[in-house]
Scaffold this motif. Structure first.
Motif, PDB file in Angstrom:
ATOM      1  N   ALA A  24       0.821  -1.206   0.000  1.00 15.26           N
ATOM      2  CA  ALA A  24       0.000   0.000   0.000  1.00 15.26           C
ATOM      3  C   ALA A  24       0.859   1.261   0.000  1.00 15.26           C
ATOM      4  O   ALA A  24       0.551   2.242  -0.691  1.00 15.26           O
ATOM      5  CB  ALA A  24      -0.935   0.000   1.209  1.00 15.26           C
ATOM      6  N   ALA A  25       1.949   1.258   0.763  1.00 16.16           N
ATOM      7  CA  ALA A  25       2.824   2.431   0.821  1.00 16.16           C
ATOM      8  C   ALA A  25       3.472   2.697  -0.539  1.00 16.16           C
ATOM      9  O   ALA A  25       3.539   3.847  -1.004  1.00 16.16           O
ATOM     10  CB  ALA A  25       3.892   2.236   1.891  1.00 16.16           C
ATOM     11  N   CYS A  26       3.955   1.652  -1.197  1.00 24.15           N
ATOM     12  CA  CYS A  26       4.585   1.826  -2.516  1.00 24.15           C
ATOM     13  C   CYS A  26       3.560   2.236  -3.564  1.00 24.15           C
ATOM     14  O   CYS A  26       3.862   3.038  -4.458  1.00 24.15           O
ATOM     15  CB  CYS A  26       5.287   0.538  -2.936  1.00 24.15           C
ATOM     16  SG  CYS A  26       6.801   0.182  -2.024  1.00 24.15           S
ATOM     17  N   PHE A  27       2.350   1.686  -3.480  1.00 26.89           N
ATOM     18  CA  PHE A  27       1.319   2.076  -4.440  1.00 26.89           C
ATOM     19  C   PHE A  27       1.023   3.569  -4.328  1.00 26.89           C
ATOM     20  O   PHE A  27       0.822   4.251  -5.327  1.00 26.89           O
ATOM     21  CB  PHE A  27       0.039   1.276  -4.202  1.00 26.89           C
ATOM     22  CG  PHE A  27       0.174  -0.191  -4.496  1.00 26.89           C
ATOM     23  CD1 PHE A  27       1.252  -0.683  -5.205  1.00 26.89           C
ATOM     24  CD2 PHE A  27      -0.773  -1.086  -4.041  1.00 26.89           C
ATOM     25  CE1 PHE A  27       1.384  -2.030  -5.474  1.00 26.89           C
ATOM     26  CE2 PHE A  27      -0.657  -2.447  -4.303  1.00 26.89           C
ATOM     27  CZ  PHE A  27       0.424  -2.914  -5.021  1.00 26.89           C
ATOM     28  N   ALA A  28       0.973   4.070  -3.092  1.00 28.37           N
ATOM     29  CA  ALA A  28       0.703   5.490  -2.892  1.00 28.37           C
ATOM     30  C   ALA A  28       1.863   6.356  -3.372  1.00 28.37           C
ATOM     31  O   ALA A  28       1.667   7.378  -4.031  1.00 28.37           O
ATOM     32  CB  ALA A  28       0.422   5.767  -1.414  1.00 28.37           C
ATOM     33  N   LEU A  29       3.102   5.932  -3.062  1.00 28.74           N
ATOM     34  CA  LEU A  29       4.272   6.745  -3.386  1.00 28.74           C
ATOM     35  C   LEU A  29       4.571   6.744  -4.883  1.00 28.74           C
ATOM     36  O   LEU A  29       4.642   7.801  -5.515  1.00 28.74           O
ATOM     37  CB  LEU A  29       5.486   6.234  -2.608  1.00 28.74           C
ATOM     38  CG  LEU A  29       6.831   6.886  -2.936  1.00 28.74           C
ATOM     39  CD1 LEU A  29       6.793   8.371  -2.618  1.00 28.74           C
ATOM     40  CD2 LEU A  29       7.955   6.192  -2.187  1.00 28.74           C
ATOM     41  N   PHE A  30       4.726   5.562  -5.460  1.00 29.13           N
ATOM     42  CA  PHE A  30       5.157   5.484  -6.854  1.00 29.13           C
ATOM     43  C   PHE A  30       4.019   5.771  -7.833  1.00 29.13           C
ATOM     44  O   PHE A  30       4.254   6.212  -8.957  1.00 29.13           O
ATOM     45  CB  PHE A  30       5.769   4.110  -7.134  1.00 29.13           C
ATOM     46  CG  PHE A  30       7.050   3.876  -6.394  1.00 29.13           C
ATOM     47  CD1 PHE A  30       8.205   4.565  -6.731  1.00 29.13           C
ATOM     48  CD2 PHE A  30       7.113   2.974  -5.352  1.00 29.13           C
ATOM     49  CE1 PHE A  30       9.385   4.360  -6.041  1.00 29.13           C
ATOM     50  CE2 PHE A  30       8.290   2.751  -4.657  1.00 29.13           C
ATOM     51  CZ  PHE A  30       9.435   3.456  -5.010  1.00 29.13           C
ATOM     52  N   GLY A  31       2.783   5.501  -7.413  1.00 28.39           N
ATOM     53  CA  GLY A  31       1.657   5.795  -8.290  1.00 28.39           C
ATOM     54  C   GLY A  31       1.540   7.268  -8.613  1.00 28.39           C
ATOM     55  O   GLY A  31       1.096   7.658  -9.692  1.00 28.39           O
ATOM     56  N   SER A  32       1.971   8.122  -7.673  1.00 26.43           N
ATOM     57  CA  SER A  32       1.887   9.566  -7.897  1.00 26.43           C
ATOM     58  C   SER A  32       2.856  10.044  -8.970  1.00 26.43           C
ATOM     59  O   SER A  32       2.709  11.146  -9.498  1.00 26.43           O
ATOM     60  CB  SER A  32       2.156  10.312  -6.583  1.00 26.43           C
ATOM     61  OG  SER A  32       3.486  10.050  -6.132  1.00 26.43           O
TER      62      SER A  32
END
Length: 387
Positions: A24-32
């Motif tokens: 979830a943390a990577c999805f939020a960070l890299f998705g941006s």
């Protein structure tokens, strides 16, 4: 296979917890980061890069000699998944503007099938390699690398089809409006982000805790695992049907309510009699979990152009995955404090009520660009938007 990884790399409890919270943390960070990359290079080549990151990340982490290397290459793979998550609705809008529901349903159904198949065969595959977790995890780089080859062919095809110069004339109204829109200032974006985040939180809670809720109430571990598989399996055919229904309606709010009511009935059943009606509760929760495909469809239809979908998808998923992080932790904390599941189920129900309201508001809201200004705008046919 987490226990084998922990034992071999000697992961501490905190590090293991970080590993389970990393998606979830990577999805939020890299998705941006996806919108700028896609607008600069084109979404096709960025998805190709994302698939290579997934494949190489999975392959290299299986050979990682230390905990920092394992975590780093896990993050590389997750970064590719994050970018792909954001850009798939964009590509659906770009390539299939008149079939958004059908194509979204197709790829979310495939995603659900892939998840179910890997969950079922990961341990047997690992055992076939003698129980060596490095082979058992590394083998899953192969599908990603095969997919990267397919995306490379698609990208080369797009390059041949793309004209060398842009046609003369004014920029289409939908694209011009989307280029100016700021998702942070759109109520539609915020309602959709909250809806997406809470449904993701519910999914993580289900995958992490539902089997234990059943087993703690007298069911065997095998039965609890089967019930979790039912929850995941029910959503597979519906993941194709619901996006088609949603894309044909100007208001997706009623679909949100129907799915939400199924979830509420499932929670009531878990509260009153989790064991005796377990099959019914699993089916109801499986129907409710189809909000993932619904949310992705709404991302694709809540903007008039692919430029707007890029911005909306990145905002919705980045903010949404941040929202999703506390839910599973809170459920675990409440269970540890109370020694039972009543408080946790109460929290899940309260979260679902907020999810229903946010989804209803997102479904009845208009596109993020707002109304088309005036009759002089000369609306562009949908098939040409974003080209």
């Amino acid at each position: 296979m987490l226990d084998s990884v922990i034992a071999d790399l000697q992961l501490g409890g905190l590090t293991a917890g970080l590993l389970t919270a990393a998606p979830a943390a990577c999805f939020a960070l890299f998705g941006s980061l996806a919108p700028k990359l896609a607008l600069k290079r084109g979404p096709e080549v960025i998805v190709l890069g994302a698939m290579l990151a997934i494949g190489l990340g999975l392959l290299l982490r299986s050979a990682a000699p230390s905990t920092p290397a394992f975590l780093f290459f896990s993050a590389v793979a997750l970064s590719g998944i994050a970018v792909g998550n954001v850009l798939m609705p964009v590509l659906v809008k770009r390539w299939f503007p008149d079939r958004i529901g059908r194509v979204t349903g197709l790829y979310t159904t495939t995603l659900s099938l892939g998840t179910a198949v890997v969950a079922a065969v990961a341990v047997p595959v690992n055992e076939a390699f003698g129980g060596n977790w490095r082979f058992g995890l590394g083998i899953w780089a192969l599908p990603a690398l095969v997919a990267a080859g397919v995306w490379a062919a698609a990208y080369m095809g797009v390059r041949r089809l793309r004209p060398s110069t842009q046609p003369a004339g004014p920029m289409p109204t939908a694209v011009r409006m989307s280029a100016r829109v700021n998702p942070w200032q759109s109520s539609t974006s915020w309602w959709l982000a909250v809806f997406f985040g809470l449904q993701a939180s519910a999914a993580y809670i289900c995958m992490g805790w539902l089997a234990k809720i059943f087993s703690d109430n007298g069911l065997s571990d095998a039965t609890a695992g089967l019930l979790l598989a039912i929850v995941m399996g029910v959503s597979i055919p519906l993941a194709f049907v619901i996006p088609n229904l949603a894309a044909r309606r100007p208001n997706q709010g009623p679909i949100v309510i129907v799915l939400g009511v199924c979830g509420l009935l499932g929670h009531i059943g878990l509260w009153i009699s989790p064991a005796s009606g377990s099959f019914v509760w699993a089916v109801l929760l499986g129907i409710s979990s189809c909000t993932f495909s619904l949310a992705l469809t709404m991302i694709g239809i809540k903007s008039r152009s692919s430029v707007g979908v890029i911005k909306l998808s990145a905002f919705t998923q980045s903010v949404g995955y941040l929202i999703s992080i506390p839910g599973p932790l809170i459920v675990g904390i409440l269970h540890e404090i109370t020694g039972g599941w009543q408080a946790s189920i109460g929290f899940m129900t309260a979260q679902l009520l907020v999810q229903i309201f946010a989804g209803y508001m997102a479904g009845r809201s208009g596109p993020i660009e707002g109304p088309v200004p005036g009759p002089q705008a000369n609306p562009v046919p949908q098939r040409l938007q974003g080209t």
